[in-house]
Scaffold this motif. Sequence first.
Motif, PDB file in Angstrom:
ATOM      1  N   LYS A 149       0.848  -1.093   0.160  1.00  0.00           N
ATOM      2  CA  LYS A 149       0.076   0.106  -0.034  1.00  0.00           C
ATOM      3  C   LYS A 149       0.701   1.303   0.007  1.00  0.00           C
ATOM      4  CE  LYS A 149      -3.764  -2.266   2.559  1.00  0.00           C
ATOM      5  NZ  LYS A 149      -4.875  -2.036   3.595  1.00  0.00           N
ATOM      6  N   VAL A 159      -3.105   0.311  -4.067  1.00  0.00           N
ATOM      7  CA  VAL A 159      -3.076  -0.640  -3.275  1.00  0.00           C
ATOM      8  C   VAL A 159      -2.875  -1.941  -4.419  1.00  0.00           C
ATOM      9  CG1 VAL A 159      -4.315  -2.420  -1.529  1.00  0.00           C
ATOM     10  CG2 VAL A 159      -4.477   0.178  -1.344  1.00  0.00           C
ATOM     11  N   GLU A 191       0.057  -8.721   5.371  1.00  0.00           N
ATOM     12  CA  GLU A 191      -0.362  -9.739   5.010  1.00  0.00           C
ATOM     13  C   GLU A 191      -1.993  -9.761   4.627  1.00  0.00           C
ATOM     14  OE1 GLU A 191      -1.523 -12.419   8.230  1.00  0.00           O
ATOM     15  OE2 GLU A 191      -2.181 -10.709   9.613  1.00  0.00           O
ATOM     16  N   LEU A 193      -5.680 -10.931   4.306  1.00  0.00           N
ATOM     17  CA  LEU A 193      -6.651 -11.476   4.918  1.00  0.00           C
ATOM     18  C   LEU A 193      -7.990 -12.025   3.895  1.00  0.00           C
ATOM     19  CD1 LEU A 193      -7.295  -8.531   7.398  1.00  0.00           C
ATOM     20  CD2 LEU A 193      -5.918 -10.525   7.855  1.00  0.00           C
TER      21      LEU A 193
HETATM   22  P1  AMP Z   1      -7.487  -0.015   0.997  1.00  0.00           P
HETATM   23  O1  AMP Z   1      -7.447   1.097   0.052  1.00  0.00           O
HETATM   24  O2  AMP Z   1      -6.544  -0.181   2.168  1.00  0.00           O
HETATM   25  O3  AMP Z   1      -8.995  -0.220   1.344  1.00  0.00           O
HETATM   26  O4  AMP Z   1      -7.532  -1.324   0.083  1.00  0.00           O
HETATM   27  C1  AMP Z   1      -8.235  -1.472  -1.282  1.00  0.00           C
HETATM   28  C2  AMP Z   1      -8.796  -2.684  -1.201  1.00  0.00           C
HETATM   29  O5  AMP Z   1      -7.662  -3.552  -1.298  1.00  0.00           O
HETATM   30  C3  AMP Z   1      -9.671  -2.999  -0.233  1.00  0.00           C
HETATM   31  O6  AMP Z   1     -11.078  -2.589  -0.234  1.00  0.00           O
HETATM   32  C4  AMP Z   1      -9.579  -4.619  -0.166  1.00  0.00           C
HETATM   33  O7  AMP Z   1     -10.115  -5.293  -0.978  1.00  0.00           O
HETATM   34  C5  AMP Z   1      -8.063  -5.034  -0.576  1.00  0.00           C
HETATM   35  N1  AMP Z   1      -7.214  -4.939   0.645  1.00  0.00           N
HETATM   36  C6  AMP Z   1      -6.580  -4.050   1.236  1.00  0.00           C
HETATM   37  N2  AMP Z   1      -5.779  -4.468   2.206  1.00  0.00           N
HETATM   38  C7  AMP Z   1      -6.161  -5.947   2.247  1.00  0.00           C
HETATM   39  C8  AMP Z   1      -5.706  -7.173   3.169  1.00  0.00           C
HETATM   40  N3  AMP Z   1      -4.751  -6.782   4.167  1.00  0.00           N
HETATM   41  N4  AMP Z   1      -6.075  -8.131   2.876  1.00  0.00           N
HETATM   42  C9  AMP Z   1      -6.902  -8.630   1.917  1.00  0.00           C
HETATM   43  N5  AMP Z   1      -7.347  -7.549   0.874  1.00  0.00           N
HETATM   44  C10 AMP Z   1      -6.956  -6.303   1.018  1.00  0.00           C
END
Ligand code: AMP
Length: 427
Positions: A149, A159, A191, A193
């Motif tokens: 990220k 991401v 990691e 999830l």
């Molecule tokens: P975020 O901008 O942090 O919400 O990340 C964008 C998308 O990536 C999220 O809505 C999830 O679908 C996926 N994502 C982010 N972090 C994770 C994680 N640790 N495990 C699985 N999917 C993730």
Amino acid sequence: MNILLLGSGGREHAFARSISQSNMCSQLFITPGNPGTAQHGKNIPIGVTDFEAIKKCCLENKIELVVVGPEDPLVNGIYDFFISDSELKSIPVIGPSKDAAQLEGSKAFAKEFMLKHHIPTAAYQSFDASRIEEGLVFIRTLITPVVLKADGLAAGKGVLICQTLDEAEEEFQNMLHGKFGAASERVVVEEFLHGTEMSVFVLTDGIDYLLLPTAKDYKRIGEGDTGLNTGGMGAISPVPFADDVLMKKIVMRMIRPTIDGLQQDKLVYKGFIYFGLMIVHNEPFMIEYNCRMGDPETEAVLPRIESDLVELFFAVANEKLNEKKITISSKHCATIVLTSGGYPEYYEKGKTINGIDSINDSIVFHAGTELKNGELQTSGGRVLAVTSLGNTLDEALLISNTNAEKIQFDKKYFRRDIGFDVLNLKN
Ligand code: AMP
Ligand code: GLY
């Protein structure tokens, strides 16, 4: 009273609709707004981060409340701009301070906050260019897929989910070498999830909070949750699997520690908090915070709120939220987003939109539309959001799907399977 709303998407059209329904709202202004928000107030062509122009607009129009839709002005400090200006400081801004908006503006900050306040989240470490070697070693300790990220705001693109360790190592280095510009000068490696995502929203005055309806958005472009990530292709509310037991866990493990943590860390927060969650075997984990409402979740959440939104905003401003209750409709809501063919990659604009006027059992929120020579045209990737209420989720989805078919523009695309993963669960 006169109210100013900042933003120009489907989320802001939904806010404009709800705010204009309040008895407390005399006149609503939207900067810059879109043809949908213009149905509920007056659009003024000012960018959301042009604080000086926003100030002028507030003074000229005797604004008494500012509601902020998108994250950019919040992360750039609009709350602090108002508080520190002698002519603006009496005008409440619904949103967090610049420091508190770091919960969205910096993923490393958010992860540190979660760790400090014992909020369950994926294991992680964060690295800058001075620690590339350590980062590569950490990546080698993870099980694939690996999540990378960009620390800063990257318009929802920062991401990466890497399926192999080699890919993760390469992308990690690309990111630190400027793949997402300044946003990826620091990278969070975490990691992956495996679970089901859902979103929980609260409105807080920094001391107390009100729980808003839950929602689930569908981020992938393709049916069956396949293909590229988008801003969001649809949303449902409530989330059928979010029963009392799960919600209690979310309140105890995420929401209460977050509100208490903000107070403990002296982070001023008077606005919406978006908890992006992954539910793994009925246990909630924090994926991310956003310091604003989601889009398209707002289009599925606000139509279910029966309370006067402006009254709640004033309770937030006056730190009196403990005196308020929120009334939520028991109906189900389903939102389907109509996009320009090609989105989230290259797409054409300027296509004539027909058929909205024939729809009377859905709310059609504008996202990427503009009026040109008296004609409604597409002007963005996400064009419209069709929202319907129903006694069941199936009913709400059926109405939205039927009406999504009726709206016409060249290369229109939408997912016909919104809600597919929860429809067989209890409703
Ligand atoms: P975020 O901008 O942090 O919400 O990340 C964008 C998308 O990536 C999220 O809505 C999830 O679908 C996926 N994502 C982010 N972090 C994770 C994680 N640790 N495990 C699985 N999917 C993730
Ligand atoms: N729908 C996801 C977001 O607003 O970030």
